[in-house]
Design a protein around this motif. Sequence first.
Motif, short mmCIF file in Angstrom:
data_model
loop_
_atom_site.label_atom_id
_atom_site.label_comp_id
_atom_site.label_asym_id
_atom_site.label_seq_id
_atom_site.Cartn_x
_atom_site.Cartn_y
_atom_site.Cartn_z
N GLU B 211 0.82 -1.22 0.00
CA GLU B 211 0.00 0.00 0.00
C GLU B 211 0.85 1.26 0.00
OE1 GLU B 211 -3.23 0.17 2.86
OE2 GLU B 211 -3.31 -2.01 2.82
N PRO B 212 1.81 1.30 -0.89
CA PRO B 212 2.73 2.43 -0.85
C PRO B 212 2.18 3.65 -1.58
CG PRO B 212 3.35 1.00 -2.64
CD PRO B 212 2.10 0.40 -2.02
N ARG B 213 2.64 4.81 -1.16
CA ARG B 213 2.40 6.02 -1.94
C ARG B 213 3.75 6.45 -2.48
NH1 ARG B 213 -2.86 8.62 0.24
NH2 ARG B 213 -2.38 10.18 -1.32
N HIS B 214 3.70 6.94 -3.68
CA HIS B 214 4.93 7.39 -4.33
C HIS B 214 4.95 8.91 -4.23
CE1 HIS B 214 7.92 7.00 -7.77
NE2 HIS B 214 7.80 8.28 -7.52
N VAL B 215 5.86 9.42 -3.39
CA VAL B 215 5.92 10.86 -3.16
C VAL B 215 7.36 11.31 -3.43
CG1 VAL B 215 5.55 12.73 -1.51
CG2 VAL B 215 4.13 10.67 -1.38
N ARG B 233 5.59 16.08 -4.71
CA ARG B 233 4.59 15.73 -5.71
C ARG B 233 4.10 14.32 -5.39
NH1 ARG B 233 8.45 18.57 -9.42
NH2 ARG B 233 9.58 16.60 -9.56
N GLU B 234 2.80 14.17 -5.33
CA GLU B 234 2.19 12.87 -5.08
C GLU B 234 1.99 12.19 -6.43
OE1 GLU B 234 0.40 11.12 -2.16
OE2 GLU B 234 0.61 9.72 -3.83
N CYS B 235 2.62 11.02 -6.59
CA CYS B 235 2.59 10.36 -7.91
C CYS B 235 2.09 8.92 -7.78
CB CYS B 235 3.98 10.34 -8.53
SG CYS B 235 4.76 11.95 -8.61
N SER B 236 1.10 8.70 -6.93
CA SER B 236 0.68 7.33 -6.65
C SER B 236 -0.27 6.74 -7.68
CB SER B 236 0.04 7.24 -5.26
OG SER B 236 0.98 7.59 -4.28
N VAL B 237 -0.87 7.59 -8.52
CA VAL B 237 -1.77 7.04 -9.53
C VAL B 237 -0.90 6.57 -10.70
CG1 VAL B 237 -3.74 7.43 -11.05
CG2 VAL B 237 -3.62 8.59 -8.84
N GLN B 238 -0.71 5.23 -10.77
CA GLN B 238 0.20 4.65 -11.75
C GLN B 238 -0.44 3.46 -12.43
OE1 GLN B 238 3.89 3.64 -9.84
NE2 GLN B 238 4.30 5.73 -9.20
N ARG B 239 -0.04 3.25 -13.67
CA ARG B 239 -0.37 2.00 -14.35
C ARG B 239 0.95 1.41 -14.83
NH1 ARG B 239 2.01 3.64 -18.54
NH2 ARG B 239 1.14 5.05 -20.06
N ALA B 286 1.93 2.85 4.56
CA ALA B 286 0.68 3.15 5.24
C ALA B 286 0.95 3.77 6.62
CB ALA B 286 -0.16 1.88 5.38
N ASP B 287 2.12 3.46 7.19
CA ASP B 287 2.49 3.99 8.50
C ASP B 287 3.16 5.37 8.42
OD1 ASP B 287 4.75 3.26 7.17
OD2 ASP B 287 5.56 1.95 8.73
N SER B 439 -11.28 11.32 -1.94
CA SER B 439 -10.99 11.42 -0.50
C SER B 439 -9.51 11.68 -0.24
CB SER B 439 -11.41 10.12 0.21
OG SER B 439 -10.50 9.08 -0.16
N GLY B 440 -8.67 11.41 -1.23
CA GLY B 440 -7.22 11.57 -1.05
C GLY B 440 -6.58 10.33 -0.44
N ASN B 441 -7.41 9.34 -0.09
CA ASN B 441 -6.90 8.14 0.57
C ASN B 441 -6.68 7.03 -0.45
OD1 ASN B 441 -6.15 6.36 2.54
ND2 ASN B 441 -8.25 5.86 3.14
N TYR B 442 -5.61 7.17 -1.24
CA TYR B 442 -5.34 6.17 -2.27
C TYR B 442 -3.87 5.79 -2.24
CZ TYR B 442 -3.65 10.21 -5.03
OH TYR B 442 -2.99 11.33 -5.47
N ASP B 443 -3.56 4.64 -2.87
CA ASP B 443 -2.17 4.25 -2.99
C ASP B 443 -1.91 3.82 -4.44
OD1 ASP B 443 -2.61 1.36 -3.32
OD2 ASP B 443 -3.29 1.43 -1.23
N THR B 444 -0.74 3.24 -4.69
CA THR B 444 -0.35 2.98 -6.08
C THR B 444 -1.18 1.87 -6.73
OG1 THR B 444 1.40 1.55 -5.24
CG2 THR B 444 2.03 3.79 -5.88
#
Lengths: 175, 501
Positions: B211-215, B233-239, B286-287, B439-444
């Motif tokens: 559940e990582p976010r790429h920041v 920069r929040e870059c968690s929306v990835q394909r 997530a932590d 909601s802003g609560n997303y991950d990759t």
Amino acid sequence: MARRGTRYYVQWAGEERVVEIRGGQAGLEVLVDGTVYPADVAAVENGDLLNLLVDGQSATYAVRFEDGAAMLSFHDREVRVPIEDERGRMARLATGGSRSGGADSEVKSVMPGVVKELLVAPDQPVQAGQALLILEAMKMENEIRAPREGVVERIHVEAGQAVEKGAQLVSLAPL
Amino acid sequence: MSAPRPISKLLVANRGEIAVRVIRAAHEQGLRTVAVYSDADRTSLHVRMAHEAYRLGPPPPSASYLRIDLILEAARKSGADAIHPGYGFLAESAEFVEAIQEAGLIYVGPPASAMRAMGDKISARATVETSGVPLVPGATLTDVSDAAACRATADGVGYPLLVKASAGGGGKGMRLVRESAEVTGAIKRASGEALTAFGDGTVYLERFIEEPRHVEIQILADDHGTTIALGERECSVQRRHQKVIEETPSPAVDETLRAKMEAAAVACAESCGYRSAGTVEFLVGADRAFHFLEMNTRIQVEHPITELRYGVDLLAEQLRIAQGLPISFAGELPTPAGHAIEVRICAEDADHGFMPSTGTLGAVHLPGGPGVRCDGHVHFGQVVGLDYDNLLLKLIVHADSRGAAILRMKRALWETRLPGLTTNIPLLLRTLDDERFVSGNYDTSILDDSAAPEPDADDIMPVIAAALAMHRRIKKTHVPPSTASTQPSPWVAAGRSWWRR
């Protein structure tokens, strides 16, 4: 008495809808399964887009026709709509062809590339979504997956072979 | 202040949207510009925008945009005194930097030594480890012939893990492996892909953070001892491990975390003697613990969101720094304001495995209105093939709040029309509507289960649209040529040939 218009047979949401288009110079009248819709269509942007007004609702779309379907590209979605006119329908019925029959039993290449590796063998049963082969294109190795479950009937390519867009890769038979 | 190393003519060693972006920045500085192109790009926008253009060679990058000798020859012919690499191609090649400097020219980017230290994942880890930046467990495999040894190394890193090409980036060669049993096959394939793409089969194994976010943090460093960070920069929306939507600020980063990450990024840049614009990428779990991922020693695709939120021009700063000038705002850091979002519009079919789509663009319509910026290279009649990356256009919006920015981006995407190609616009629109994104609560993983909605039987528009389009096509073929429309577009011709079959 209304003159009979031109009929089109459209598959949408699992149903066949019969669209009849009447009129000419003065404007069109569109009937869907007998219900009249006031509609107007106009070419815009050098003819690359069509603007459609149906009962005041506006939609602008690009269209191209392939494999018996209209590919419609709206603002927010692209949909594939199988369609035939009366002549196409009669020709198909005369030869006993089924509509879009077995369409997904043929796995085709959606882009040019090189077959890197075959992952299945003839007569092998496969699950829907199972990787059939690796196709290298755009420097990416893409897994080409089975569109549905079945048995590998025939493999049309071999490892190392370059394929064009639309080339037959694998034929699946029902399980 | 007069520049110690003035630039008067800039060669842009790239193509596509970033070449256009660099040329725009250079023109705003009053510089002359030089484009280079492959045979596939003879009519491309960057060739037409620059003051001069020189042919490199055939379309494959190895015969054109990766040819250092041909690029230097174009620089010599044109009399350019500086070269900007853009991103991709030679943008992270220390060899390119050295060749440029040996030719007596200015490289607009970091020194080769910093690139060597950070460009390779292994040496990057060794470099930042000493500055106390937290790392993700990982290991390198130069030789992939011994399956048992590969597996033992992978087991040491721990699962799940990612296998990726040690050279380059952009998700090429990357694979996720959850079990020890699958790892040797994945390593073999990734190594083969790396060899094809970069000429180097070395792979890097890295523990996968769940559940990582790429920041990532933007940094700028000049010759005058200033290294600054310009937020995240929040870059968690990835394909397929490639970014699709980026935003700043990140919904997951508060002031405390931002300060820590900025300090780590600055330490990272200082540890390798960095100059110019660069980006330090982190994974945030997530932590909310963050781990150093890599440093990109170049301008990033998503740099415009930082520009809009901070009111700066990162390309202009790169050009200043390359000339030996200090960062223009070094004395007083710009105050960030509002929220910025970027989407990448790509020629691909998001509903069929993100396969790249090809074709000829019809009449392109780009969005306008308040707060919208288009960075792209699309134009009427453009042939989009498979020779290069399928990024067509970036839309960047800026608004007072995150909610307003999302609404602005949705309306900008609604306006954008790129007839003739299948694009990911439908995917982008439904992602902006996804409740996790809102909601802003997303991950990759946010795009993993994204699917086009099923057709709605009550929605009559597509039915009428299809019938009327076919009707027009048929009636048109019966109209005498004198009254028929003058120039049928490619898809009209395609439609006709299908009809006549």
